[in-house]
Motif scaffolding. Structure first.
Motif, PDB file in Angstrom:
ATOM      1  N   VAL A  41       8.252 -11.595  -2.946  1.00 49.86           N
ATOM      2  CA  VAL A  41       7.577 -12.850  -2.601  1.00 49.86           C
ATOM      3  C   VAL A  41       6.211 -12.567  -1.984  1.00 49.86           C
ATOM      4  O   VAL A  41       5.206 -13.223  -2.319  1.00 49.86           O
ATOM      5  CB  VAL A  41       8.445 -13.689  -1.646  1.00 49.86           C
ATOM      6  N   GLN A  42       6.141 -11.599  -1.084  1.00 50.75           N
ATOM      7  CA  GLN A  42       4.870 -11.308  -0.428  1.00 50.75           C
ATOM      8  C   GLN A  42       3.867 -10.679  -1.392  1.00 50.75           C
ATOM      9  O   GLN A  42       2.666 -10.930  -1.296  1.00 50.75           O
ATOM     10  CB  GLN A  42       5.104 -10.416   0.793  1.00 50.75           C
ATOM     11  N   VAL A  43       4.359  -9.861  -2.323  1.00 48.70           N
ATOM     12  CA  VAL A  43       3.469  -9.313  -3.342  1.00 48.70           C
ATOM     13  C   VAL A  43       2.926 -10.448  -4.210  1.00 48.70           C
ATOM     14  O   VAL A  43       1.737 -10.466  -4.569  1.00 48.70           O
ATOM     15  CB  VAL A  43       4.197  -8.264  -4.204  1.00 48.70           C
ATOM     16  N   SER A  44       3.758 -11.414  -4.541  1.00 43.07           N
ATOM     17  CA  SER A  44       3.318 -12.565  -5.333  1.00 43.07           C
ATOM     18  C   SER A  44       2.236 -13.355  -4.601  1.00 43.07           C
ATOM     19  O   SER A  44       1.260 -13.813  -5.211  1.00 43.07           O
ATOM     20  CB  SER A  44       4.504 -13.487  -5.645  1.00 43.07           C
ATOM     21  N   ARG A  45       2.401 -13.502  -3.291  1.00 40.29           N
ATOM     22  CA  ARG A  45       1.387 -14.210  -2.503  1.00 40.29           C
ATOM     23  C   ARG A  45       0.066 -13.441  -2.502  1.00 40.29           C
ATOM     24  O   ARG A  45      -1.014 -14.048  -2.590  1.00 40.29           O
ATOM     25  CB  ARG A  45       1.887 -14.407  -1.072  1.00 40.29           C
ATOM     26  N   LEU A  46       0.147 -12.127  -2.410  1.00 41.11           N
ATOM     27  CA  LEU A  46      -1.069 -11.315  -2.464  1.00 41.11           C
ATOM     28  C   LEU A  46      -1.756 -11.461  -3.818  1.00 41.11           C
ATOM     29  O   LEU A  46      -2.985 -11.543  -3.891  1.00 41.11           O
ATOM     30  CB  LEU A  46      -0.737  -9.841  -2.203  1.00 41.11           C
ATOM     31  N   ARG A  47      -0.984 -11.504  -4.874  1.00 38.70           N
ATOM     32  CA  ARG A  47      -1.576 -11.660  -6.216  1.00 38.70           C
ATOM     33  C   ARG A  47      -2.308 -13.000  -6.332  1.00 38.70           C
ATOM     34  O   ARG A  47      -3.358 -13.084  -6.970  1.00 38.70           O
ATOM     35  CB  ARG A  47      -0.483 -11.555  -7.278  1.00 38.70           C
ATOM     36  N   ARG A  48      -1.747 -14.041  -5.744  1.00 36.89           N
ATOM     37  CA  ARG A  48      -2.410 -15.341  -5.797  1.00 36.89           C
ATOM     38  C   ARG A  48      -3.753 -15.308  -5.074  1.00 36.89           C
ATOM     39  O   ARG A  48      -4.697 -15.999  -5.457  1.00 36.89           O
ATOM     40  CB  ARG A  48      -1.509 -16.424  -5.203  1.00 36.89           C
ATOM     41  N   LYS A  49      -3.836 -14.508  -4.020  1.00 33.65           N
ATOM     42  CA  LYS A  49      -5.068 -14.438  -3.232  1.00 33.65           C
ATOM     43  C   LYS A  49      -6.066 -13.427  -3.784  1.00 33.65           C
ATOM     44  O   LYS A  49      -7.285 -13.575  -3.592  1.00 33.65           O
ATOM     45  CB  LYS A  49      -4.732 -14.089  -1.784  1.00 33.65           C
ATOM     46  N   VAL A  78       5.905  -1.018   6.635  1.00 40.15           N
ATOM     47  CA  VAL A  78       5.237  -2.310   6.741  1.00 40.15           C
ATOM     48  C   VAL A  78       6.008  -3.316   7.586  1.00 40.15           C
ATOM     49  O   VAL A  78       5.429  -4.233   8.159  1.00 40.15           O
ATOM     50  CB  VAL A  78       4.990  -2.882   5.325  1.00 40.15           C
ATOM     51  N   TYR A  79       7.321  -3.114   7.704  1.00 45.34           N
ATOM     52  CA  TYR A  79       8.156  -4.093   8.392  1.00 45.34           C
ATOM     53  C   TYR A  79       8.784  -3.493   9.645  1.00 45.34           C
ATOM     54  O   TYR A  79       9.049  -2.291   9.707  1.00 45.34           O
ATOM     55  CB  TYR A  79       9.256  -4.604   7.464  1.00 45.34           C
ATOM     56  N   ASP A  80       9.057  -4.343  10.636  1.00 44.15           N
ATOM     57  CA  ASP A  80       9.758  -3.910  11.835  1.00 44.15           C
ATOM     58  C   ASP A  80      11.120  -3.350  11.470  1.00 44.15           C
ATOM     59  O   ASP A  80      11.761  -3.823  10.510  1.00 44.15           O
ATOM     60  CB  ASP A  80       9.949  -5.077  12.809  1.00 44.15           C
ATOM     61  N   GLY A  81      11.567  -2.376  12.250  1.00 47.30           N
ATOM     62  CA  GLY A  81      12.830  -1.722  11.955  1.00 47.30           C
ATOM     63  C   GLY A  81      14.012  -2.662  11.925  1.00 47.30           C
ATOM     64  O   GLY A  81      14.986  -2.429  11.212  1.00 47.30           O
ATOM     65  N   ASP A  82      13.966  -3.739  12.711  1.00 45.16           N
ATOM     66  CA  ASP A  82      15.101  -4.659  12.759  1.00 45.16           C
ATOM     67  C   ASP A  82      15.017  -5.767  11.714  1.00 45.16           C
ATOM     68  O   ASP A  82      15.890  -6.631  11.631  1.00 45.16           O
ATOM     69  CB  ASP A  82      15.230  -5.290  14.147  1.00 45.16           C
ATOM     70  N   GLN A  83      13.966  -5.745  10.872  1.00 45.27           N
ATOM     71  CA  GLN A  83      13.825  -6.765   9.848  1.00 45.27           C
ATOM     72  C   GLN A  83      14.617  -6.430   8.584  1.00 45.27           C
ATOM     73  O   GLN A  83      15.279  -7.271   8.012  1.00 45.27           O
ATOM     74  CB  GLN A  83      12.352  -6.966   9.480  1.00 45.27           C
ATOM     75  N   GLU A  84      14.512  -5.161   8.134  1.00 40.01           N
ATOM     76  CA  GLU A  84      15.197  -4.694   6.939  1.00 40.01           C
ATOM     77  C   GLU A  84      15.082  -5.696   5.795  1.00 40.01           C
ATOM     78  O   GLU A  84      16.067  -6.297   5.357  1.00 40.01           O
ATOM     79  CB  GLU A  84      16.677  -4.414   7.249  1.00 40.01           C
ATOM     80  N   PRO A  85      13.895  -5.922   5.284  1.00 39.68           N
ATOM     81  CA  PRO A  85      13.705  -6.930   4.240  1.00 39.68           C
ATOM     82  C   PRO A  85      14.377  -6.518   2.932  1.00 39.68           C
ATOM     83  O   PRO A  85      14.425  -5.340   2.595  1.00 39.68           O
ATOM     84  CB  PRO A  85      12.186  -6.973   4.081  1.00 39.68           C
ATOM     85  N   ASP A  86      14.906  -7.478   2.201  1.00 43.43           N
ATOM     86  CA  ASP A  86      15.458  -7.151   0.894  1.00 43.43           C
ATOM     87  C   ASP A  86      14.336  -7.201  -0.143  1.00 43.43           C
ATOM     88  O   ASP A  86      13.194  -7.558   0.150  1.00 43.43           O
ATOM     89  CB  ASP A  86      16.599  -8.099   0.515  1.00 43.43           C
ATOM     90  N   SER A  87      14.670  -6.812  -1.368  1.00 47.69           N
ATOM     91  CA  SER A  87      13.660  -6.734  -2.421  1.00 47.69           C
ATOM     92  C   SER A  87      12.988  -8.074  -2.644  1.00 47.69           C
ATOM     93  O   SER A  87      11.792  -8.141  -2.944  1.00 47.69           O
ATOM     94  CB  SER A  87      14.301  -6.237  -3.717  1.00 47.69           C
ATOM     95  N   ASN A  88      13.735  -9.151  -2.512  1.00 45.90           N
ATOM     96  CA  ASN A  88      13.178 -10.474  -2.776  1.00 45.90           C
ATOM     97  C   ASN A  88      12.061 -10.808  -1.794  1.00 45.90           C
ATOM     98  O   ASN A  88      11.049 -11.404  -2.182  1.00 45.90           O
ATOM     99  CB  ASN A  88      14.280 -11.528  -2.700  1.00 45.90           C
ATOM    100  N   VAL A  89      12.231 -10.436  -0.522  1.00 44.26           N
ATOM    101  CA  VAL A  89      11.191 -10.703   0.476  1.00 44.26           C
ATOM    102  C   VAL A  89       9.902  -9.980   0.101  1.00 44.26           C
ATOM    103  O   VAL A  89       8.806 -10.553   0.153  1.00 44.26           O
ATOM    104  CB  VAL A  89      11.656 -10.266   1.877  1.00 44.26           C
ATOM    105  N   ILE A  90      10.025  -8.722  -0.281  1.00 44.12           N
ATOM    106  CA  ILE A  90       8.845  -7.946  -0.672  1.00 44.12           C
ATOM    107  C   ILE A  90       8.220  -8.540  -1.927  1.00 44.12           C
ATOM    108  O   ILE A  90       6.992  -8.668  -2.026  1.00 44.12           O
ATOM    109  CB  ILE A  90       9.220  -6.470  -0.878  1.00 44.12           C
ATOM    110  N   LEU A 140      -0.719  -4.822   1.974  1.00 46.67           N
ATOM    111  CA  LEU A 140      -1.879  -4.481   1.146  1.00 46.67           C
ATOM    112  C   LEU A 140      -2.533  -3.191   1.613  1.00 46.67           C
ATOM    113  O   LEU A 140      -2.909  -2.334   0.795  1.00 46.67           O
ATOM    114  CB  LEU A 140      -2.899  -5.619   1.169  1.00 46.67           C
ATOM    115  N   SER A 141      -2.668  -3.027   2.926  1.00 49.90           N
ATOM    116  CA  SER A 141      -3.286  -1.818   3.469  1.00 49.90           C
ATOM    117  C   SER A 141      -2.517  -0.569   3.048  1.00 49.90           C
ATOM    118  O   SER A 141      -3.122   0.441   2.652  1.00 49.90           O
ATOM    119  CB  SER A 141      -3.356  -1.906   4.998  1.00 49.90           C
ATOM    120  N   HIS A 142      -1.188  -0.639   3.095  1.00 48.65           N
ATOM    121  CA  HIS A 142      -0.397   0.530   2.698  1.00 48.65           C
ATOM    122  C   HIS A 142      -0.578   0.821   1.216  1.00 48.65           C
ATOM    123  O   HIS A 142      -0.714   1.985   0.820  1.00 48.65           O
ATOM    124  CB  HIS A 142       1.073   0.307   3.025  1.00 48.65           C
TER     125      HIS A 142
END
Length: 224
Positions: free
Chosen positions: A192-200, A178-190, A158-160
């Motif tokens: 999901v987190q955007v969806s959680r932010l929208r709920r809040k 936003v993520y640690d270099g060794d995490q390499e999140p895929d689009s689905n992870v992002i 959210l801050s970014h």
């Protein structure tokens, strides 16, 4: 916020990195100028904390090299040198701020947050987008004056987005900042987190731009 800490004193680096991580900051550490030079050329950071007394050259020499290469991310210098001439050399090389050792780690955190905020064109520590307020000093988010509980990952995301508003932020940019270099999140992870932010924060808070990324619905404005 993701920062590069360039410090050859391992105990100091570990202590500062731990404090910053506890505050939700992503930290990568380089022990000398060559490693830092490689990282700033190949990775994305929001700021650099740079020690002057490095084993392979003065920090100002490396900083001058980065500025000549067009690397313009904010740089906060750490040094035990108190002479004005040393500080002037750091600013002349392209430093944005200066902290003299010994220092309070909380001060480094506040200065980093201020540097990143100013790099995005904001002067006030509280940024507002609609009814959402991000207090960059306190590391807190409110909606219509009520506190919103976020995970560290959600807060960074959210801050970014708020700092970048109203610009569209790609998934690649989010993964880099936003993520640690060794995490390499895929689009689905992002997603999901955007969806959680929208709920809040409300379904209208963050817009999905198909094929491009996300953006806050509104422009970030300084409070006051």
């Amino acid at each position: 916020m993701k920062i590069l800490l360039v410090e050859d004193d391992q105990a100091l680096a570990n202590g500062l990195a731990r404090t910053l991580k506890d505050a939700g900051v992503l930290v990568e550490v380089a022990g000398d100028g060559r490693q830092a030079d490689f990282l700033v050329s190949t990775e994305c950071y929001d700021a650099v904390v740079l020690d002057l007394g490095l084993p392979d050259g003065n920090g100002t020499q490396w900083l001058s090299r980065w500025r000549e290469q067009g690397i313009d991310l904010p740089v906060l210098i750490l040094t035990a040198r108190e002479r004005w001439s040393d500080k002037a050399a750091g600013f002349s090389a392209g430093a944005d701020d200066y902290v003299t050792k010994p220092f309070e780690t909380a001060e480094v955190l506040f200065r980093l947050r201020a540097l990143v905020r100013r790099a995005h064109g904001h002067s006030h520590p509280v940024l507002n987008v609609g009814d959402i307020a991000l207090d960059t000093h306190a590391g807190q988010v409110t909606r219509s004056g009520m506190p919103v509980s976020l995970t560290a990952q959600e807060f960074r995301l959210l801050s970014h987005l708020i700092h970048a508003a109203p610009r569209i932020v790609s998934r690649i940019e989010l993964s880099e900042h936003v993520y640690d270099g060794d995490q390499e999140p895929d689009s689905n992870v992002i997603d999901v987190q955007v969806s959680r932010l929208r709920r809040k924060l409300g379904s209208e808070a963050i817009e999905t731009i198909r094929g491009q990324g996300y953006r806050m619905m509104g422009q970030a404005e300084d409070a006051g």
